[in-house]
Scaffold this active site. Structure first.
Site, mmCIF file in Angstrom:
data_model
loop_
_atom_site.group_PDB
_atom_site.id
_atom_site.type_symbol
_atom_site.label_atom_id
_atom_site.label_comp_id
_atom_site.label_asym_id
_atom_site.label_seq_id
_atom_site.Cartn_x
_atom_site.Cartn_y
_atom_site.Cartn_z
ATOM 1 N N CYS A 17 17.527 2.872 -5.066
ATOM 2 C CA CYS A 17 16.789 2.477 -6.286
ATOM 3 C C CYS A 17 17.209 3.286 -7.505
ATOM 4 O O CYS A 17 16.897 2.908 -8.634
ATOM 5 C CB CYS A 17 15.292 2.598 -6.045
ATOM 6 S SG CYS A 17 14.748 1.465 -4.750
ATOM 7 N N HIS B 37 11.800 2.244 -12.869
ATOM 8 C CA HIS B 37 12.097 1.475 -11.667
ATOM 9 C C HIS B 37 10.813 0.785 -11.208
ATOM 10 O O HIS B 37 9.723 1.350 -11.300
ATOM 11 C CB HIS B 37 12.627 2.414 -10.586
ATOM 12 C CG HIS B 37 12.771 1.760 -9.251
ATOM 13 N ND1 HIS B 37 13.499 0.607 -9.081
ATOM 14 C CD2 HIS B 37 12.272 2.081 -8.032
ATOM 15 C CE1 HIS B 37 13.433 0.252 -7.818
ATOM 16 N NE2 HIS B 37 12.697 1.122 -7.151
ATOM 17 N N ASN C 276 10.562 -5.400 -5.987
ATOM 18 C CA ASN C 276 11.527 -4.302 -6.103
ATOM 19 C C ASN C 276 12.924 -4.844 -5.793
ATOM 20 O O ASN C 276 13.230 -5.127 -4.631
ATOM 21 C CB ASN C 276 11.122 -3.191 -5.130
ATOM 22 C CG ASN C 276 12.038 -1.980 -5.207
ATOM 23 O OD1 ASN C 276 13.091 -2.013 -5.842
ATOM 24 N ND2 ASN C 276 11.632 -0.913 -4.546
HETATM 25 O O1 UT7 Z 1 11.919 1.767 -4.432
HETATM 26 C C1 UT7 Z 1 12.071 2.671 -3.397
HETATM 27 C C2 UT7 Z 1 10.945 3.542 -3.332
HETATM 28 N N1 UT7 Z 1 9.826 2.896 -2.653
HETATM 29 C C3 UT7 Z 1 8.623 3.096 -3.109
HETATM 30 O O2 UT7 Z 1 8.447 3.735 -4.126
HETATM 31 C C4 UT7 Z 1 7.459 2.575 -2.284
HETATM 32 C C5 UT7 Z 1 6.392 3.640 -2.201
HETATM 33 N N2 UT7 Z 1 5.278 3.282 -1.370
HETATM 34 C C6 UT7 Z 1 4.386 2.297 -1.691
HETATM 35 O O3 UT7 Z 1 4.563 1.591 -2.663
HETATM 36 C C7 UT7 Z 1 3.153 2.151 -0.842
HETATM 37 O O4 UT7 Z 1 3.049 3.262 0.027
HETATM 38 C C8 UT7 Z 1 3.084 0.829 -0.029
HETATM 39 C C9 UT7 Z 1 2.867 -0.341 -0.970
HETATM 40 C C10 UT7 Z 1 4.352 0.657 0.778
HETATM 41 C C11 UT7 Z 1 1.890 0.868 0.943
HETATM 42 O O5 UT7 Z 1 0.693 1.065 0.208
HETATM 43 P P1 UT7 Z 1 -0.325 2.215 0.630
HETATM 44 O O6 UT7 Z 1 -1.448 2.137 -0.296
HETATM 45 O O7 UT7 Z 1 0.447 3.500 0.676
HETATM 46 O O8 UT7 Z 1 -0.785 1.743 2.063
HETATM 47 P P2 UT7 Z 1 -0.678 2.541 3.450
HETATM 48 O O9 UT7 Z 1 0.720 2.547 3.931
HETATM 49 O O10 UT7 Z 1 -1.426 3.826 3.368
HETATM 50 O O11 UT7 Z 1 -1.509 1.572 4.383
HETATM 51 C C12 UT7 Z 1 -2.927 1.375 4.170
HETATM 52 C C13 UT7 Z 1 -3.395 0.299 5.130
HETATM 53 C C14 UT7 Z 1 -2.919 0.510 6.557
HETATM 54 O O12 UT7 Z 1 -3.940 0.094 7.437
HETATM 55 P P3 UT7 Z 1 -4.917 1.148 8.142
HETATM 56 O O13 UT7 Z 1 -4.021 2.077 8.924
HETATM 57 O O14 UT7 Z 1 -5.634 1.837 7.024
HETATM 58 O O15 UT7 Z 1 -5.795 0.289 8.985
HETATM 59 C C15 UT7 Z 1 -1.761 -0.432 6.692
HETATM 60 O O16 UT7 Z 1 -1.534 -0.848 8.003
HETATM 61 O O17 UT7 Z 1 -2.878 -0.971 4.725
HETATM 62 C C16 UT7 Z 1 -2.216 -1.583 5.828
HETATM 63 N N3 UT7 Z 1 -1.118 -2.390 5.318
HETATM 64 C C17 UT7 Z 1 -1.277 -3.671 4.953
HETATM 65 N N4 UT7 Z 1 -2.345 -4.487 4.948
HETATM 66 C C18 UT7 Z 1 -2.169 -5.736 4.489
HETATM 67 C C19 UT7 Z 1 0.161 -2.030 5.114
HETATM 68 N N5 UT7 Z 1 0.854 -3.069 4.615
HETATM 69 C C20 UT7 Z 1 -0.015 -4.099 4.510
HETATM 70 C C21 UT7 Z 1 0.087 -5.430 4.068
HETATM 71 N N6 UT7 Z 1 -0.996 -6.209 4.078
HETATM 72 N N7 UT7 Z 1 1.272 -5.944 3.603
#
Ligand code: UT7
Length: 325
Positions: A113, A250, A280
């Protein structure tokens, strides 16, 4: 010594769309979760026959047309991508041939990225070195080829797209602050397909040719480093945050962008966000957001513009330019 300026830009996204409603049918997710956690509504996806060089060529042609310049007059072509058509020849070679850029050399830059910001930094310094006059920097990624559409934590995030800037001699490039931190390598990677883990039936069965991400780890690092790199580049340019007319970040997550803008004290009118439409696109996000900034009348000739990014590696990049188009 010659400095560099941006004299044209051009972008391309493939016409196919993947909406949150489409994703609801593929994985256990909801439109509401995706919108509130990421800000993304739709992404553009390339047809199976379309590869990264095809996106790059379209962006390059749009950029050259804006300047009214022929490809044969280019001195170098830099392609920033993590989804090259193949390992070799480089995508730069493929694009050089398709464009008919007979006077250009070039190479690919792998910085995920951060690719486009690194490409701008390298391109500007080729011109500052005095031996190049016209450098085309292209950020292009076909992320849909390396995304696992059974993994809800990654498949909602990415789209395909490309953008190009033409760099020429002039007073535009003010500063850069780029860093790499390989200790973050495990947090975002595509494990298989290289010399460490060559392609095999097992790697395919284990779905190791796809993006794997520890979302929270990357998120926290990105929020911290976007601000740090931005402030460092602004200081190196001899400016203060309030001098920045437009922040072009980004587009990885709306919440990362908003946190960065708040920490820099820049109001929403000075921040470009188009993640809702494109997701992205990795090396494509910054030129795509630049096009929107210009089309929306937010970025005008003479303005100071800040490009800032964090990506896999970890890679971190920030550039300050005076906009000269
Ligand atoms: O460009 C390269 C760099 N990349 C980035 O900058 C990405 C950085 N990370 C992020 O943008 C975020 O961490 C994500 C969007 C990937 C995830 O969001 P989050 O708020 O960090 O969610 P999380 O990973 O802490 O997950 C929270 C909950 C989990 O469930 P439990 O364990 O709380 O029951 C996940 O399983 O959300 C769940 N979850 C989803 N639920 C519905 C994860 N993905 C999804 C989904 N739909 N697509």
């Amino acid at each position: 010594m010659h400095n560099a300026q941006i004299t044209a830009f051009g972008c391309y996204v493939p016409p196919g769309l993947l909406t949150n409603q489409d994703l609801e049918k593929l994985v256990e997710t909801t439109d509401e979760w995706i919108l509130t956690r990421t800000g993304i509504h739709t992404r553009h996806l390339a047809d199976p026959a379309v590869a990264t060089s095809d996106l790059a060529v379209e962006a390059a042609r749009a950029c050259l047309a804006q300047k009214g310049m022929e490809a044969k007059d280019l001195d170098a072509i830099l392609i920033c991508t993590v989804t090259p058509d193949m390992f070799f020849p480089s995508t730069a070679c493929l694009v050089q041939d398709r464009l008919g850029a007979s006077g250009a050399w070039g190479f690919d830059i792998s910085a995920a990225c951060s690719g486009f910001v690194y490409g701008l930094t390298v391109g500007a310094n080729l011109i500052r070195g005095g031996m190049h006059e016209r450098v085309l920097v292209i950020g292009a990624d076909t992320m849909s080829r390396i995304i696992d559409y059974t993994d809800r934590t990654t498949c909602i995030l990415f789209g395909d797209g490309a953008g190009a800037f033409l760099l020429e001699r002039g007073e535009g490039f003010l500063s850069f602050h780029n860093e790499i931190d390989g200790s973050g390598g495990e947090a975002l990677k595509m494990p298989a397909g290289g010399s460490r883990m060559p392609s095999s039936r097992e790697t395919v069965e284990q779905r190791l040719h796809y993006v794997k991400q520890e979302g929270q780890t990357v998120f926290k690092y990105a929020v911290r480093k976007m601000e740090e790199a931005a402030l460092a580049a602004i200081a190196k340019a001899g400016l203060r945050p309030e001098d920045i007319k437009v922040l072009i970040p980004h587009q990885a997550n709306m919440r990362i962008i908003q946190a960065t803008a708040e920490r820099l004290g820049l109001g929403p009118e000075r921040v470009i966000i188009n993640i809702d439409r494109f997701g992205n696109t990795t090396a494509g996000t910054i030129p795509l957001a630049t096009r929107d900034a210009v089309e929306q009348g937010k970025l005008k000739r003479g303005d100071f513009v800040l490009f800032v990014t964090v990506g896999a590696g970890f890679t971190v990049g920030a550039n300050v330019w005076r906009w000269t188009i």
